[in-house]
Design a protein around this motif. Structure first.
Motif: not given
Length: 237
Positions: A16, A144, A196, A199-201, A203-204, A214, A217
């Motif tokens: 993303q 977000e 962000y 945070k997403r990485q 989580r993944l 997911d 990013v």
């Protein structure tokens, strides 16, 4: 490009691209792509409206009171149209740079965090987020928010990240560790996007779920991307 986990099932997940947006005192907004919305006209006309209100209030007549009410409605309509235009331009910026997410800092306690900001800026920040939040999904873009802690004091260079209150000097950012110099609001916009992305990485990597949507990013910049680890130039930019 984002660095993907080694498992084959993750290599097929598209990354993303995120557009970070900083809301600041020096200007209304700045994007991680380096686009600024200074709001000079906004500030000018807010001062003009304020001056006219003061003149009418001093008269103290019924006619002046009625004129004051009409002025208030005209001012509110003008403010909303101005912010509406900026919101459209932010969404267009995301579309033109193939961003699937627009990220703002959380607005909770923003008045306390930006005590030097004028009331009409605080009003504009909230309305801008509101407008972008309903306009962006119409173009298939998520909106977000991330925690604002130290985004203006942290060096946005991924090989540094040094955080200190002395890094920021008004409109300018100069890292006391690596010497990186850049506009302070632009530095913050990149940090918002990076927060962000990280945070997403995280989580993944910590709890991956196939098919959950997911994805790694990248933060879109002017001429490249950041993924929390390194800068990747984009050919042709």
């Amino acid at each position: 490009m984002a660095i993907l986990p080694t498992s084959p099932r993750f290599r097929k997940i598209p990354s993303q691209t995120v557009l970070g947006i900083d809301l600041g005192v020096n200007g209304l907004a700045v994007a991680s792509t380096g686009t600024f919305w200074q709001g000079n006209d906004y500030d000018h006309w807010c001062r003009e409206f304020e001056k006219r209100r003061g003149e009418m209030q001093q008269r103290g007549t019924q006619a002046a009171h009625n004129a004051l009410l009409r002025l208030g409605k005209r001012e509110e309509a003008w403010r909303k149209q101005y912010i509406h235009t900026i919101a459209n331009e932010i969404v267009t910026e995301a579309v033109e740079h193939d961003c699937g997410v627009i990220v703002f800092e959380e607005l909770t306690d923003i008045r306390e965090r930006l005590p030097q900001a004028k009331w009409h800026h605080i009003w504009a920040f909230r309305l801008l987020f509101e407008y972008v939040s309903y306009k962006a999904p119409e173009r298939g873009i998520l909106v977000e928010q991330v925690k604002p802690n130290h985004t203006s004091q942290r060096c946005s260079r991924t090989d540094c990240g040094f955080t200190h209150k002395d890094n920021r000097h008004g409109k300018q950012f100069e890292c006391q560790k690596c010497g990186y110099e850049v506009n302070a609001d632009y530095n913050a916009a990149k940090n918002i996007g990076l927060r962000y992305a990280r945070k997403r990485q995280h989580r993944l990597c910590s709890s991956p779920k196939p098919g959950s949507g997911d994805a790694p990013v990248d933060v879109r910049l002017n001429g490249g991307t950041l993924n929390g680890e390194c800068y990747q130039p984009i050919a042709g930019d």
